[in-house]
Design a protein around this motif. Structure first.
Motif, mmCIF file in Angstrom:
data_model
loop_
_atom_site.group_PDB
_atom_site.id
_atom_site.type_symbol
_atom_site.label_atom_id
_atom_site.label_comp_id
_atom_site.label_asym_id
_atom_site.label_seq_id
_atom_site.Cartn_x
_atom_site.Cartn_y
_atom_site.Cartn_z
ATOM 1 N N ILE A 69 -1.932 -6.444 7.478
ATOM 2 C CA ILE A 69 -2.610 -7.286 6.507
ATOM 3 C C ILE A 69 -1.720 -7.275 5.276
ATOM 4 N N ASP A 70 -1.798 -8.307 4.466
ATOM 5 C CA ASP A 70 -1.021 -8.287 3.229
ATOM 6 C C ASP A 70 -1.950 -8.521 2.047
ATOM 7 N N LEU A 71 -2.358 -7.428 1.410
ATOM 8 C CA LEU A 71 -3.245 -7.558 0.253
ATOM 9 C C LEU A 71 -2.453 -7.825 -1.015
ATOM 10 N N SER A 72 -1.140 -7.973 -0.877
ATOM 11 C CA SER A 72 -0.337 -8.183 -2.083
ATOM 12 C C SER A 72 0.046 -9.647 -2.266
ATOM 13 N N PRO A 133 -0.020 2.770 6.313
ATOM 14 C CA PRO A 133 -0.878 1.739 6.892
ATOM 15 C C PRO A 133 -0.789 0.480 6.021
ATOM 16 N N PRO A 134 -0.624 -0.695 6.648
ATOM 17 C CA PRO A 134 -0.404 -1.927 5.880
ATOM 18 C C PRO A 134 -1.457 -2.161 4.793
ATOM 19 N N ILE A 135 -2.703 -1.822 5.093
ATOM 20 C CA ILE A 135 -3.759 -2.117 4.138
ATOM 21 C C ILE A 135 -3.547 -1.324 2.855
ATOM 22 N N LEU A 136 -3.119 -0.069 2.975
ATOM 23 C CA LEU A 136 -2.884 0.750 1.785
ATOM 24 C C LEU A 136 -1.564 0.398 1.126
ATOM 25 N N ALA A 137 -0.545 0.163 1.975
ATOM 26 C CA ALA A 137 0.765 -0.165 1.433
ATOM 27 C C ALA A 137 0.685 -1.401 0.543
ATOM 28 N N THR A 138 -0.007 -2.427 1.045
ATOM 29 C CA THR A 138 -0.018 -3.670 0.283
ATOM 30 C C THR A 138 -1.064 -3.643 -0.820
ATOM 31 N N LEU A 139 -2.087 -2.797 -0.660
ATOM 32 C CA LEU A 139 -3.016 -2.589 -1.770
ATOM 33 C C LEU A 139 -2.251 -1.993 -2.948
ATOM 34 N N GLY A 140 -1.449 -0.961 -2.662
ATOM 35 C CA GLY A 140 -0.666 -0.316 -3.707
ATOM 36 C C GLY A 140 0.410 -1.234 -4.264
ATOM 37 N N SER A 141 1.162 -1.881 -3.365
ATOM 38 C CA SER A 141 2.262 -2.709 -3.845
ATOM 39 C C SER A 141 1.707 -3.931 -4.579
#
Lengths: 340, 498, 333
Positions: A69-72, A133-141
Motif C-alpha cells: 500500500i502507499d500511504l505516502s 511493512p509497506p503500511i508502516l513504511a509509507t505511513l512514516g515516509s
C-alpha cells in the motif's frame, strides 16, 4: 484471445458489477435531475474534478497489486508540487511569458516528477531492502514528505505562479479537459504496463505469492523499488494537476484524498492482499464516485453526504464481492469467513 | 466386519463419505483400543485425511456408525469429538505463536471450564503437570514462536493431554523432526501408551513410527486394503499395498566417466546448517543428496541456488565462479531449483498455467518494452506438451491441475530457461504413483540431454530409481557416497540413520 | 540461539522509545534548564489524555489482528451528538451523563464495525475505512456541521476540575485536570481485561492465529465483536473528554488524527500482524509523540519539522526491528 489471466465469469467479476453500478448511478442521477446532471456545464465540471484523485488512486493501485500500500501518495504529490512551485516562484515569477515561461514550467515539472520518483525510490528501498511493512513504511515516509513540504514553506501556500501553469488543470484540447486526457493516458499506460509488459506481469505474480517469486528467481527487490517509483511518479503528476487547479502549492492540499484513493482502489476490485486487479475497475470506481457526488450536488444534498455514500458503496461492494466469487482472489485473506 | 476388541476406544463401522458424488471413503471399518498405536497409511487421496476429519468431527460421514468410549454417535462435531477425548494434532500444530508455552497448553482447558477470569498460577500449574506427565522440561514462560519445531510439537501434545485426550491423532508427526527428536517423540509415545492413551499416526512415511505401533491400516482409493500387526509389514509391503502395484522403475543409466565436470562445489560451509561440503556434478549425471530431516540436505540445496547464504566456500559452474547467496545470478548462470513445497514456494496458485510457466522467461519475450504474447504462449505450450501436461487451456488457473501436472508446470518453468544444472528438492512429494514414475522418466531424459541433476530426497526408492550416485548427509556433513546400482534400500536406510 | 533474547531486549520497541525519550529529555534539559519541571510534565500528561485513550483502544485492535481507522470518526460522532443532545434538551445534566451517552454511542458505532468484521468477514482496514466515511458523512449531513461553543455547564466545569494545581518557584502555574484520571482508569481496565480475563487472552489468541483459535473452540466472532465495541466505547470517551477540554464541540475535529495514533501504538511495539502489543509500549509511544509535538523547539528543531521528526521516528522505530528480523531470517536456513 491472448488473455493471460485466469478466466472469470463475465458476470461474477467485480468489474462487471462495477460497470453496472456506474451505469445505474448515471441513469438514476440523469433521471432525477436531467436538465442539470446532463448539462454540458456539469459534464465539464465533473471532468475537471476527478482526475487529481483518480491519478492518486492509480498510484495506490499499483502498490496494492503487490500486496502493499502507499500511504505516502498525498505526501509525495504535495512535496513535489511545493518544490516545483518554489522553483517557479523563485526563478520565474508570475509575470514571465512565452518561451521562457514554457522552459521554466518544463524544468519545474521535470524536477517535480524526479522528486516523486526519488520519494518512491526511498519507499521502495525501505520496503524491499530493510523489510518494513509497506503500511508502516509509507505511513512514516508520508509524514516525512509532508513534513519536508511544511518545513520548506513554513506551512503556507506557495503563490505567484506563472500564468501558463493553469493550462494543465483548467484548459481543454478539442473540447476535452487536459486533466482528463492526462488521466486517460496514465490509466491506459498502467493498464498496458500490467497486461503487456514483463514488469507488469511480474507485479501480479509477486502479488500472488511473494515467496514463490523469490524461488522463481525474480528480482524482487528491484521489482518493488520500481513499483514504488511508478507510484511516486504518478503521485507527483497528481501534484502537478492539483497545483495547476489551485494555482498554488501547499503542504496540506488534498489530505482527504489519501483514504479516498485507497477506497477507490478497493472499490475498483483491487485485491488489497495483492495479485488481482484491473485498471478498468479503478476507472469505473472513479466514475461511479464522481457521478454520485456530482449528482448529489445537483440534488442539493449536502457536500458531506458524499462521504457517507462513498463509505456505504465501499462496504456494499465488499460484501457483494466477498459473498460470491471473490473469495478465490482473496485467497490470502487472514480472515476467512466460516468458523463456528 | 473385523474382529472388534471388547474394550475398543473407537469403533468405526462401515463409514462412507461422498463429496458431490465422489466416494472419498468407502465402507471402512476401523478400531483403536486404549494404549494402542495405529499407523494409518495411504497415498494422497487415499481417504486417510477424510477418515481423520470424520473422527475429529470436522466432516460428517455420509453413512456408517461411530462409537467412541462405548457411546454411539450419529453425528460428531468438533466439540463432541473433543469432549469424547479425540484430539488431532495438525501438521502446523495450531498453536498460538505469541502466547507462552503454559497458556498454549492450558488454554482449551480454561475454555472448557468456562472460566471468565484468567488465573496465571492455575494455568502454569496445569501446564507443569502435563509436562511432567510427558516427562519433558520446557520453560513455561517461553513464547512459543521462539521454540524449535520439536518443542512446538511437544507443546501440542501436552495441550491435547491437558484436555484429557484419550486418543491423539498425529498428522505426519515426524516430517519436521531430526533423528534425535524422533527418538524423543517415540519415548513420549511409549509413555502415553502406558497411560492408556491411544495414538493414530497418519503418514505416508512410517519407517520411524512402525516400531512403536501395534497395528497398521492401509487405505487406497477410499477403501481399506490391508490391516495387520505392525511387525508383519516392511517398507516394501507398505508401498505395494499403498500403490496397489509394483511400479516398474527404469534404473539409472551407468555413469559416463568421460563426462566433463559441470558443477564444482568446494568447502561450502554454513554455521549450524552444513559444513565442509565438497562434490562434483558431471554433465548428464543424476546425483542424489539424501539424509533425514535436519541433516542439512534442504539448506544445502537452497545454498546451491543462492536462497541460503553460506559463510564460505565456492561453487563453480563450468569454469565460472558463482556469487554465493544470490538466486538471480545462480539462475542466470544456469542453475534451476524446483522447491520442496509446491503450493507455497513453487506455484502462483490463482494465476494461469501459462503465467506460471513463463515467469522466468518474460524478459526474453519482450521486444521494445512489449511482451510478445504469441511467442510466450507458444513456448510455454511447447514445454507443457513435451512434459505431457494434459490441459484443454493453458490460460486456466494452475489450481485446475493435479499435483503431478503442477509439478511439471514448475519443471517446465525451469526447462524453458535451458538450465545446465537442475536441483529437484523432493521431485515427487505429493504426487500420485503414476505421475511419479513419469517424473522419474523425465529426469532420465533430461540427464540424457546433458543437464546435470541433483535430486534432494529422503524417498529411498526414488533415489535408487533415478540417481547414479547418492551423497548421504548427517548433521550437516556428507558422511557417505554410494553408487546407486550396488546398494539396496535397506543398506541405504541404515547408512542414513546410523 | 538463547543469546538472541538479551539482544532482542535492546531492539525492543519499548526500550528504543524509552531511550529516545530519555535522550530527548537530557538534550532538552541541557539546552533549556527550565524544561525539566512540573509544568512540562503536566503539559505532557494533559496532552496525552485523548491520544492515550485512543491509543489504548487501537492497541487492543492491533493485538486482535485487526486495524481500526474509524475511531476518530466514532469519537467525533459520539462527542458532537451527545453535546448537541444535551445543549438542546437537557443542558443541566451532569458530566457523567454526558460521558455515559457518548460512550454508549461510541459502543453502538463500534458494534456496527464489529458486525461487518465478525459476521461478514470483511477485511478490517476496508470496513473501518468505509465506516470512517459513513460516520463522519452521517454526522455532518444529518446531525450538524456547526461548532457548538456553549457546552453544557457541567461538561465545561469538568475540565476545570483539577487533581492538583500549584505554582512553581519561578511563578509559572501548573495543574493537572481530573480528566487525566480517565486515562488511568482506561489503562487499568484494559490491563485487567487483557491479562486477567479469558476474553483478553482470547484477544491475544486470535491475533496470534485465528485458525488455531477456532480449532480450540474460542468464540472468534464474539471476541472480535467485543474488540470493536470496546474501541468504540473508548473513542466515545476520548471524544467527550476532548470536547470538554477544548470547551467546544467541533464536528470537524479529530478526524485526521488516526494515522498518528496508529503510529504511536506501532512505535510502542504492537505488531500489525496481530498478537503483540503492550500497554507500557503504547503509553511510551504516545508520550514520545506528545513530546515531539510539544517540545521539539526546545532541542533546537523548529516546529515546522515536527512531522518530519515523527515520520523519521516511525521509520526508525519500525525499521530497526524489521531489519533485524530480516537478517535473522536470512541467517536461519
Amino acid at each position: 484471445m491472448n488473455n493471460l489471466s485466469p478466466k472469470n465469469n463475465m458476470f461474477s467479476s467485480p468489474e462487471a458489477r462495477l460497470a453496472v453500478i456506474a451505469i445505474v448511478v448515471f441513469i438514476t442521477m440523469a433521471a432525477l435531475s436531467p436538465e442539470r446532471f446532463l448539462s454540458p456545464q456539469n459534464m465539464t465540471s465533473m471532468a475537471f474534478q476527478f482526475p487529481e484523485f483518480a491519478i492518486l488512486a492509480l498510484a495506490m493501485t499499483i502498490t496494492m497489486l503487490t500486496g502493499g500500500i502507499d500511504l505516502s501518495v498525498v505526501g509525495i504529490s504535495n512535496l513535489s508540487a511545493v518544490i516545483g512551485a518554489t522553483i517557479l516562484t523563485q526563478f520565474a515569477g508570475p509575470d514571465i511569458a512565452g518561451i521562457e515561461m514554457a522552459m521554466w514550467i518544463g524544468i519545474a515539472i521535470a524536477i517535480s516528477i524526479s522528486v516523486g520518483m526519488l520519494a518512491g525510490l526511498f519507499n521502495g528501498i525501505i520496503i524491499a531492502i530493510f523489510g518494513l511493512p509497506p503500511i508502516l513504511a509509507t505511513l512514516g515516509s508520508g509524514l516525512v514528505f509532508t513534513g519536508l513540504a511544511v518545513a520548506l514553506t513554513g506551512g503556507s501556500a506557495v503563490l505567484g505562479l506563472p500564468s501558463g501553469v493553469a493550462w494543465l488543470g483548467n484548459e481543454t484540447v478539442f473540447g476535452v479537459p487536459v486533466p482528463v486526457i492526462l488521466f486517460a493516458i496514465l490509466a491506459l499506460g498502467l493498464s498496458f504496463l500490467l497486461a503487456r509488459t514483463s514488469f507488469g506481469l511480474k507485479i501480479q505474480m509477486y502479488g500472488t505469492n511473494p515467496l514463490a517469486a523469490q524461488f522463481a528467481a525474480l528480482d524482487v527487490n528491484r521489482l518493488l523499488m520500481k513499483v514504488y517509483m511508478v507510484s511516486g511518479v504518478y503521485s507527483a503528476i497528481a501534484g502537478m494537476v492539483i497545483m495547476s487547479r489551485a494555482n498554488s502549492a501547499k503542504a496540506d492540499y488534498g489530505s482527504s484524498y489519501l483514504l479516498l484513493a485507497v477506497l477507490i482502489a478497493v472499490l475498483g476490485g483491487i485485491n488489497p492482499y495483492g495479485g488481482y486487479g484491473r485498471i478498468i475497475g479503478v476507472v469505473l470506481a472513479v466514475l461511479s464516485m464522481q457521478f454520485l457526488s456530482s449528482g448529489l450536488n445537483m440534488l442539493q444534498v449536502s457536500n458531506f453526504s458524499r462521504e457517507l455514500i462513498w463509505g456505504m458503496l465501499l462496504i456494499f461492494v465488499m460484501i457483494v464481492n466477498t459473498q460470491k466469487g471473490f473469495k478465490l482472489n482473496l485467497g490470502k485473506t487472514p480472515q476467512t469467513k466460516s468458523g463456528k | 466386519m473385523d474382529f472388534v476388541p471388547e474394550n475398543a476406544l473407537v469403533i468405526m463401522e462401515g463409514v462412507t463419505k461422498n463429496y458431490d458424488g465422489v466416494v472419498a471413503l468407502d465402507n471402512v471399518d476401523f478400531t483403536v483400543s486404549p494404549g494402542e498405536a495405529v499407523c494409518l497409511v495411504g497415498e494422497n487421496g487415499s481417504g486417510k485425511s477424510t477418515l481423520i476429519k470424520i473422527l475429529a468431527g470436522v466432516e460428517q460421514a455420509t453413512s456408517g456408525r461411530i462409537t467412541i468410549g462405548g457411546k454411539v454417535y450419529d453425528t460428531l462435531s468438533p466439540r463432541l469429538s473433543a469432549a469424547a477425548g479425540v484430539m488431532v494434532i495438525f501438521q502446523d500444530f495450531s498453536l498460538f505463536p505469541n502466547l507462552s508455552v503454559a497458556e498454549n497448553i492450558a488454554f482449551s482447558t480454561q475454555l472448557g471450564k468456562n472460566r471468565r477470569l484468567f488465573n496465571k498460577k492455575h494455568v502454569y500449574e496445569i501446564a507443569r503437570k502435563t509436562l511432567d506427565r510427558v516427562g519433558v522440561d520446557i520453560d513455561l514462560g517461553t513464547i512459543v514462536e521462539t521454540l524449535p519445531v520439536a518443542h512446538k510439537q511437544l507443546v501440542a501434545i501436552c495441550r491435547a493431554l491437558a484436555s484429557n485426550a484419550r486418543l491423539i491423532i498425529m498428522d505426519e508427526p515426524t516430517t519436521a523432526l531430526t533423528e534425535r527428536e524422533v527418538s524423543i517423540l517415540l519415548d513420549i509415545i511409549r509413555r502415553l501408551k502406558k497411560d492408556g492413551v491411544a495414538v493414530i499416526f497418519v503418514s505416508h512415511k512410517l519407517a520411524e513410527v512402525l516400531e512403536v505401533s501395534e497395528k497398521v491400516v492401509i487405505l487406497r482409493n477410499g477403501k481399506k486394503v490391508a490391516q495387520g500387526p505392525a511387525s508383519t509389514f516392511d517398507a516394501a509391503s507398505l508401498t505395494r499395498n499403498m500403490t496397489g502395484r509394483d511400479v516398474a522403475e527404469a534404473s539409472p543409466r551407468p555413469i559416463d566417466p568421460s563426462a566433463p565436470v559441470l558443477l564444482h562445489v568446494k568447502d561450502l560451509h554454513k554455521e549450524g546448517a552444513f559444513e565442509n561440503i565438497n562434490f562434483d556434478l558431471h554433465e548428464g549425471e543424476v546425483l542424489g543428496v539424501s539424509g533425514l530431516l535436519g541433516s542439512g540436505r534442504t539448506p544445502l540445496a537452497k545454498a546451491l541456488f543462492g536462497l541460503v547464504v553460506p559463510e564460505k566456500g565456492m561453487i563453480k559452474l563450468g569454469d565460472k565462479s558463482i556469487v554465493l547467496g544470490d538466486p538471480l545470478t545462480a539462475a542466470a548462470a544456469g542453475i534451476g531449483y524446483v522447491p520442496e513445497d509446491r503450493l507455497t514456494e513453487g506455484l502462483f496458485l490463482t494465476q494461469s498455467i501459462v503465467r506460471n510457466v513463463s515467469i522466468g522467461r518474460l524478459d526474453n519475450h519482450q521486444n521494445a518494452g512489449l511482451l510478445n504474447m504469441k511467442s510466450l504462449f507458444r513456448e510455454s505450450g511447447d514445454w507443457l506438451k513435451r512434459l505431457k501436461v494434459k490441459t484443454p487451456d493453458i490460460g486456466s488457473p494452475v489450481t485446475s491441475l493435479s499435483g503431478g501436472n503442477q509439478q511439471r508446470v514448475v519443471l517446465s518453468r525451469w526447462l524453458s530457461r535451458a538450465p545446465k544444472v537442475l536441483i529437484l528438492n523432493g521431485p515427487s512429494v505429493g504426487v500420485d504413483v503414476g505421475s511419479k514414475s513419469e517424473i522419474h522418466d523425465i529426469i532420465h531424459e533430461l540427464a540424457l540431454s546433458g543437464i546435470g541433476i541433483i535430486v534432494i530426497s529422503d524417498d529411498l526408492p526414488e533415489l535408487l530409481a533415478t540417481c547414479q550416485r547418492i551423497l548421504v548427509m548427517k548433521s550437516g556433513v556428507i558422511t557417505d557416497e554410494v553408487s546407486g546400482k550396488n546398494i539396496t534400500e535397506d543398506e541405504l536406510a541404515r547408512r542414513m540413520a546410523s | 540461539m538463547k543469546k538472541l533474547f538479551s539482544k532482542s531486549f535492546w531492539i525492543r520497541n519499548e526500550t528504543l522509545v524509552a531511550i529516545v525519550i530519555i535522550a530527548f529529555i537530557i538534550i532538552a534539559s541541557i539546552s533549556d534548564p527550565r524544561f525539566l519541571s512540573m509544568p512540562t510534565l503536566t503539559d505532557l500528561l494533559r496532552g496525552g489524555i485523548v491520544l492515550g485513550i485512543f491509543a489504548v483502544g487501537v492497541m487492543v485492535v492491533l493485538i486482535s489482528g485487526g486495524i481500526d481507522v474509524s475511531f476518530t470518526a466514532v469519537a467525533v460522532f459520539a462527542m458532537y451528538t451527545t453535546t448537541l443532545f444535551l445543549v438542546t434538551f437537557v443542558p443541566e445534566l451532569s458530566w457523567y451523563w454526558a460521558f455515559g451517552i457518548s460512550m454508549l454511542i461510541g459502543a453502538a458505532l463500534g458494534a456496527i464495525n464489529g458486525i461487518f468484521i465478525a459476521w461478514f468477514g470483511l477485511p478490517t482496514l476496508i470496513v473501518t475505512l468505509g465506516t470512517l466515511s459513513i460516520y463522519r458523512g452521517f454526522l455532518l449531513t444529518f446531525v450538524g456541521s456547526k461548532l457548538i461553543s456553549n457546552l453544557p455547564p457541567d461538561m465545561r466545569d469538568f475540565s476545570r476540575l483539577m487533581m492538583f494545581r500549584n505554582t512553581n518557584a519561578d511563578g509559572s502555574f501548573y495543574s493537572l485536570p481530573w480528566a487525566f484520571a480517565a486515562l488511568v482508569i482506561v489503562v487499568i481496565i484494559t490491563w485487567f481485561i487483557l491479562y486477567r480475563t479469558t476474553l483478553g487472552r482470547s484477544i491475544f489468541a486470535i491475533g496470534g492465529s485465528i485458525e488455531s483459535a477456532r480449532r480450540i473452540g474460542i468464540n472468534v466472532r464474539a471476541t472480535q465483536f467485543f474488540v470493536y465495541v470496546y474501541v468504540g466505547t473508548l473513542a466515545g470517551l476520548a471524544g467527550i473528554i476532548y470536547a470538554s477540554m477544548s470547551r467546544v464541540a467541533n464536528p470537524f475535529d479529530l478526524v485526521g488524527l488516526e494515522l498518528s495514533v496508529i503510529a504511536a501504538v506501532v512505535l510502542g511495539g504492537a505488531r500489525l500482524i496481530g498478537g503483540y502489543g503492550t500497554l507500557t509500549g503504547t503509553l511510551l509511544g504516545v508520550a514520545l509523540i506528545v513530546i515531539v509535538r510539544n517540545s521539539l523547539i526546545v532541542i533546537g528543531i523548529p516546529s515546522t519539522w515536527q512531522s518530519v521528526a515523527i515520520g523519521v521516528l516511525i521509520l526508525v522505530g519500525t525499521g530497526l526491528p524489521a531489519w533485524q528480523a530480516k537478517r535473522a531470517a536470512a541467517r536461519a536456513s
